[in-house]
Design an enzyme around this catalytic site. Structure first.
Site, PDB file in Angstrom:
ATOM      1  CE  LYS A  11     -88.835  54.698 -32.082  1.00 12.49           C
ATOM      2  NZ  LYS A  11     -89.628  54.957 -30.935  1.00 12.49           N
ATOM      3  CG  ASP A 137     -90.209  56.328 -35.654  1.00 15.51           C
ATOM      4  OD1 ASP A 137     -89.838  57.491 -35.387  1.00 15.51           O
ATOM      5  OD2 ASP A 137     -90.973  55.665 -34.938  1.00 15.51           O
TER       6      ASP A 137
HETATM    7  P1  ATP Z   1     -93.620  53.760 -33.680  1.00 14.92           P
HETATM    8  O1  ATP Z   1     -92.683  53.544 -32.545  1.00 14.92           O
HETATM    9  O2  ATP Z   1     -92.943  53.999 -35.023  1.00 14.92           O
HETATM   10  O3  ATP Z   1     -94.735  54.738 -33.389  1.00 14.92           O
HETATM   11  P2  ATP Z   1     -94.829  51.312 -32.922  1.00 14.92           P
HETATM   12  O4  ATP Z   1     -93.676  50.475 -32.515  1.00 14.92           O
HETATM   13  O5  ATP Z   1     -95.576  51.982 -31.806  1.00 14.92           O
HETATM   14  O6  ATP Z   1     -94.354  52.381 -33.957  1.00 14.92           O
HETATM   15  P3  ATP Z   1     -95.664  49.338 -34.840  1.00 14.92           P
HETATM   16  O7  ATP Z   1     -95.153  48.075 -34.261  1.00 14.92           O
HETATM   17  O8  ATP Z   1     -94.966  49.889 -36.014  1.00 14.92           O
HETATM   18  O9  ATP Z   1     -95.852  50.460 -33.716  1.00 14.92           O
HETATM   19  O10 ATP Z   1     -97.213  49.063 -35.176  1.00 14.92           O
HETATM   20  C1  ATP Z   1     -98.179  50.083 -35.301  1.00 14.92           C
HETATM   21  C2  ATP Z   1     -99.339  49.564 -36.142  1.00 14.92           C
HETATM   22  O11 ATP Z   1     -98.886  49.415 -37.488  1.00 14.92           O
HETATM   23  C3  ATP Z   1     -99.810  48.190 -35.719  1.00 14.92           C
HETATM   24  O12 ATP Z   1    -100.913  48.298 -34.884  1.00 14.92           O
HETATM   25  C4  ATP Z   1    -100.142  47.476 -37.039  1.00 14.92           C
HETATM   26  O13 ATP Z   1    -101.521  47.397 -37.242  1.00 14.92           O
HETATM   27  C5  ATP Z   1     -99.534  48.327 -38.143  1.00 14.92           C
HETATM   28  N1  ATP Z   1     -98.504  47.640 -38.950  1.00 14.92           N
HETATM   29  C6  ATP Z   1     -98.391  47.725 -40.278  1.00 14.92           C
HETATM   30  N2  ATP Z   1     -97.341  47.025 -40.729  1.00 14.92           N
HETATM   31  C7  ATP Z   1     -96.744  46.472 -39.657  1.00 14.92           C
HETATM   32  C8  ATP Z   1     -95.598  45.656 -39.488  1.00 14.92           C
HETATM   33  N3  ATP Z   1     -94.864  45.240 -40.524  1.00 14.92           N
HETATM   34  N4  ATP Z   1     -95.264  45.302 -38.221  1.00 14.92           N
HETATM   35  C9  ATP Z   1     -96.010  45.740 -37.172  1.00 14.92           C
HETATM   36  N5  ATP Z   1     -97.113  46.496 -37.289  1.00 14.92           N
HETATM   37  C10 ATP Z   1     -97.484  46.885 -38.514  1.00 14.92           C
END
Ligand code: ATP
Length: 292
Positions: A11, A137
């Site tokens: 997203k 989210d």
């Molecule tokens: P958001 O935009 O919802 O804040 P994000 O895109 O910034 O999320 P994610 O890619 O969801 O961040 O990753 C955040 C943390 O979640 C990572 O540092 C990782 O350690 C942990 N994590 C747990 N499960 C997953 C997964 N399936 N994929 C990616 N990261 C994961």
């Protein structure tokens, strides 16, 4: 059913603002989220026992119970007593910790996949309710591709889909952790306390642009409160945003609390040229489409 293949879509935030502090201490937000064709593929294979395993083609992704996909499966099992175990395989394409909700997308894919393996006993609303316990989210990732969200970002309201365009996403350099990013905003805006004088931005121009299908006006009406403070300390992400604009993006912005940035293009050639310029910096660009 023995096996199901689900997609977990990235997203972007077309609008992200803070409206105050809730009783539980969370910041309340006003946000518009939209899904992109950039996605992880999540394969769930039924197990004979009630265990869950997770594997991922990217080694940095945690593969224990701290993976959001496993946490989603465990919560699903609590909600549906007859839930089977599953081997979960994630083909990761969404950059991690990037403001693109990659983990939430995987969790949502697991909730949908587990429900399919079990014969769809839960409604989409029930899956969303489980999702909101995993992260703000997740409900969005479970059930819609465009939404206006309030609360901590988990209360979803209708929002028109983006008009057709090409979106180039780039994630490079170090990010700022989410708590650190909120800390920056608190220092800038008096902790969003009552009487601090902060007035959230009006987002009617964004909504009207989307309703009219006017992508140029939509791109010019985007806003992210995190962008200025985060990009001021993250020159790599700021540079990628500039590259998108220099190569014909009609609008470019950071997603979530970063460090991903995205550019909106009406013309595919410019999008490909921007992607090539991003590649020259050593960062992998993602050329994608909004999905509806
Ligand atoms: P958001 O935009 O919802 O804040 P994000 O895109 O910034 O999320 P994610 O890619 O969801 O961040 O990753 C955040 C943390 O979640 C990572 O540092 C990782 O350690 C942990 N994590 C747990 N499960 C997953 C997964 N399936 N994929 C990616 N990261 C994961």
């Amino acid at each position: 059913m023995e096996k199901t293949i689900q997609r977990g879509y990235a997203k972007i935030n077309l609008h992200l603002d803070i409206t105050g502090i809730m009783e539980n201490g969370y910041h309340s937000v006003n946000t518009v989220m939209h899904s992109l064709s950039l996605c992880d593929t999540v394969v769930l294979t039924r197990r004979a026992d009630s265990e869950y395993t997770v594997k991922c083609d990217v080694s940095a992704v945690p593969v224990g119970n701290d993976n959001l996909a496993v946490r989603a499966a465990l919560l699903y099992k609590q909600a549906v007593s007859c839930a089977c175990g599953a081997d979960i395989y994630i083909e990761k394409r969404i950059p991690m910790a990037a403001g693109l909700a990659g983990g939430s997308a995987d969790a949502a894919a697991v909730l949908r996949g587990m429900n399919e393996l079990c014969g769809d006993p839960l409604s989409e609303e029930e899956l969303c309710a489980i999702g909101s316990r995993l992260g703000a989210d997740v409900p969005f990732c479970v059930c819609v591709s465009a939404a206006y969200a309030t609360g901590k970002g988990d209360l979803l309201h209708p929002f028109p889909s983006m008009p057709d365009c090409t979106v180039v996403v780039a994630c490079g350099g170090e990010g700022v952790s989410t708590p650190e990013a909120y800390g920056m905003l608190d220092r800038l805006y008096g902790g969003f306390a009552v009487g601090c004088g902060y007035v959230p931005r009006d987002m009617s121009a964004l909504r009207e642009s989307a309703e009219r299908g006017d992508v140029i006006s939509l791109a010019k009406s985007m806003y992210n409160i995190f962008e200025e403070p985060v990009l001021s300390v993250r020159p790599v992400a700021a540079g990628l945003r500039s590259i998108l604009l220099e190569n014909g993006a009609i609008g470019a912005m950071m997603s979530g609390s970063g460090p991903s940035v995205f550019g909106i293009f009406t013309d595919e050639k410019s999008a490909l040229r921007a992607a090539e310029a991003i590649k020259q910096t050593g960062v992998t660009p993602h050329v994608c489409k909004p999905i509806s």
